[in-house]
Design a protein around this motif. Structure first.
Motif, PDB file in Angstrom:
ATOM      1  N   ALA A  45       0.836  -1.207   0.000  1.00 49.28           N
ATOM      2  CA  ALA A  45       0.000   0.000   0.000  1.00 49.28           C
ATOM      3  C   ALA A  45       0.872   1.257   0.000  1.00 49.28           C
ATOM      4  O   ALA A  45       0.585   2.232  -0.703  1.00 49.28           O
ATOM      5  N   VAL A  46       1.963   1.231   0.765  1.00 45.61           N
ATOM      6  CA  VAL A  46       2.884   2.372   0.812  1.00 45.61           C
ATOM      7  C   VAL A  46       3.572   2.549  -0.545  1.00 45.61           C
ATOM      8  O   VAL A  46       3.706   3.665  -1.051  1.00 45.61           O
ATOM      9  N   ALA A  47       3.985   1.437  -1.157  1.00 38.41           N
ATOM     10  CA  ALA A  47       4.644   1.497  -2.469  1.00 38.41           C
ATOM     11  C   ALA A  47       3.684   2.054  -3.518  1.00 38.41           C
ATOM     12  O   ALA A  47       4.088   2.860  -4.383  1.00 38.41           O
TER      13      ALA A  47
ATOM     14  N   GLU B 121       4.608   5.925   8.161  1.00 36.88           N
ATOM     15  CA  GLU B 121       5.393   6.035   6.925  1.00 36.88           C
ATOM     16  C   GLU B 121       4.594   6.770   5.845  1.00 36.88           C
ATOM     17  O   GLU B 121       5.134   7.618   5.129  1.00 36.88           O
ATOM     18  N   VAL B 122       3.296   6.470   5.738  1.00 36.66           N
ATOM     19  CA  VAL B 122       2.427   7.172   4.783  1.00 36.66           C
ATOM     20  C   VAL B 122       2.431   8.669   5.105  1.00 36.66           C
ATOM     21  O   VAL B 122       2.570   9.512   4.207  1.00 36.66           O
TER      22      VAL B 122
ATOM     23  N   LYS C  94       3.542   5.786  -3.080  1.00 34.66           N
ATOM     24  CA  LYS C  94       4.738   6.446  -3.622  1.00 34.66           C
ATOM     25  C   LYS C  94       4.644   6.534  -5.142  1.00 34.66           C
ATOM     26  O   LYS C  94       5.014   7.554  -5.737  1.00 34.66           O
ATOM     27  N   ASN C  95       4.126   5.482  -5.768  1.00 33.69           N
ATOM     28  CA  ASN C  95       3.960   5.477  -7.217  1.00 33.69           C
ATOM     29  C   ASN C  95       2.949   6.541  -7.648  1.00 33.69           C
ATOM     30  O   ASN C  95       3.186   7.288  -8.604  1.00 33.69           O
ATOM     31  N   ASP C  96       1.822   6.625  -6.933  1.00 33.16           N
ATOM     32  CA  ASP C  96       0.804   7.627  -7.255  1.00 33.16           C
ATOM     33  C   ASP C  96       1.364   9.040  -7.090  1.00 33.16           C
ATOM     34  O   ASP C  96       1.130   9.916  -7.921  1.00 33.16           O
ATOM     35  N   LEU C  97       2.097   9.266  -6.009  1.00 31.59           N
ATOM     36  CA  LEU C  97       2.632  10.601  -5.745  1.00 31.59           C
ATOM     37  C   LEU C  97       3.704  10.999  -6.756  1.00 31.59           C
ATOM     38  O   LEU C  97       3.886  12.188  -7.035  1.00 31.59           O
ATOM     39  N   SER C  98       4.416  10.030  -7.313  1.00 37.28           N
ATOM     40  CA  SER C  98       5.462  10.367  -8.280  1.00 37.28           C
ATOM     41  C   SER C  98       4.868  11.021  -9.527  1.00 37.28           C
ATOM     42  O   SER C  98       5.554  11.752 -10.230  1.00 37.28           O
ATOM     43  N   GLY C  99       3.586  10.771  -9.775  1.00 34.94           N
ATOM     44  CA  GLY C  99       2.930  11.369 -10.933  1.00 34.94           C
ATOM     45  C   GLY C  99       2.380  12.754 -10.680  1.00 34.94           C
ATOM     46  O   GLY C  99       1.898  13.401 -11.605  1.00 34.94           O
ATOM     47  N   LEU C 100       2.449  13.242  -9.449  1.00 35.97           N
ATOM     48  CA  LEU C 100       1.933  14.572  -9.148  1.00 35.97           C
ATOM     49  C   LEU C 100       2.954  15.633  -9.525  1.00 35.97           C
ATOM     50  O   LEU C 100       4.136  15.505  -9.210  1.00 35.97           O
TER      51      LEU C 100
ATOM     52  N   ALA D 162      -4.252   5.116   0.846  1.00 39.89           N
ATOM     53  CA  ALA D 162      -3.220   4.192   1.339  1.00 39.89           C
ATOM     54  C   ALA D 162      -3.507   3.802   2.785  1.00 39.89           C
ATOM     55  O   ALA D 162      -3.366   2.631   3.160  1.00 39.89           O
ATOM     56  N   ARG D 163      -3.925   4.772   3.607  1.00 37.34           N
ATOM     57  CA  ARG D 163      -4.256   4.461   5.010  1.00 37.34           C
ATOM     58  C   ARG D 163      -5.421   3.467   5.077  1.00 37.34           C
ATOM     59  O   ARG D 163      -5.405   2.540   5.896  1.00 37.34           O
TER      60      ARG D 163
END
Length: 186
Positions: free
Chosen positions: A17-19, A171-172, A22-28, A125-126
């Motif tokens: 879920a954390v990974a 971590e989230v 991170k993948n979703d946020l990399s696209g922002l 993610a949470r």
């Protein structure tokens, strides 16, 4: 201890879920050009939806410019259309098989919108982490009910599941705080 309950499986699923976050946020968008900005965009190609990086090469020739080199000349229109419809606010400029994307300066309002999107991803993610926790606790309760686990072991392992959950939620929170700082940086 039971063979059917594995805290490492719970930990692995929460890490997934954390990974994903991170993948979703990399696209922002953060105001700088990054190939990961357009990689998640799907393009209608050859009768299927394909990720951008499977139909084109994405490069960053300048800090505020993305270059998308489409491999198949017939796919240029589809790639351009996918970029326009992606809600990233990018205006593609096509030159043959190369599509150039100027990354505009982000104003304060746009930055705040991006932060809201980041927080939405973090909440998803949470929720995913809490679902994994619930599954783990349900498994423990079932094992105790079936007599395969003592009540004390069930309580101890439930506390372990909660501890792992708290670690991953923290971590989230760290990941989204770092992304928020990056987005708001002028």
């Amino acid at each position: 201890m039971s063979d059917e309950f594995d805290i490492n499986d719970v930990r692995r699923r929460m890490q997934g879920a954390v990974a994903s976050l991170k993948n979703d946020l990399s696209g922002l968008r953060t105001g700088r050009a990054s190939a990961s900005l357009v990689e998640p965009i799907t393009v209608e190609a050859y009768g299927a939806a394909m990720p951008m990086n499977q139909v084109a090469t994405i490069s960053v020739p300048e800090p505020r410019l993305l270059s998308v080199q489409v491999w198949d000349r017939g796919m240029v229109g589809a790639v351009e259309k996918a970029i326009r419809e992606s809600d990233l606010g990018l205006n593609p400029q096509t030159e043959g098989q190369v599509i150039r994307l100027r990354i505009p300066e982000m104003n304060e309002q746009r930055r705040k919108e991006m932060v809201k999107v980041a927080h939405k991803y973090a909440e998803e993610a949470r929720i995913a982490i809490r679902h994994v926790r619930r599954d783990g606790l349900d498994t423990l309760k079932k094992l105790e009910k079936d007599g395969l686990l003592s009540q004390d072991d069930e309580k101890r392992q439930a506390a372990d599941v909660q501890k792992v959950t708290d670690e991953h939620v923290a971590e989230v929170d760290q990941v989204v705080a770092a992304k928020e700082k990056e987005i708001m940086q002028v």
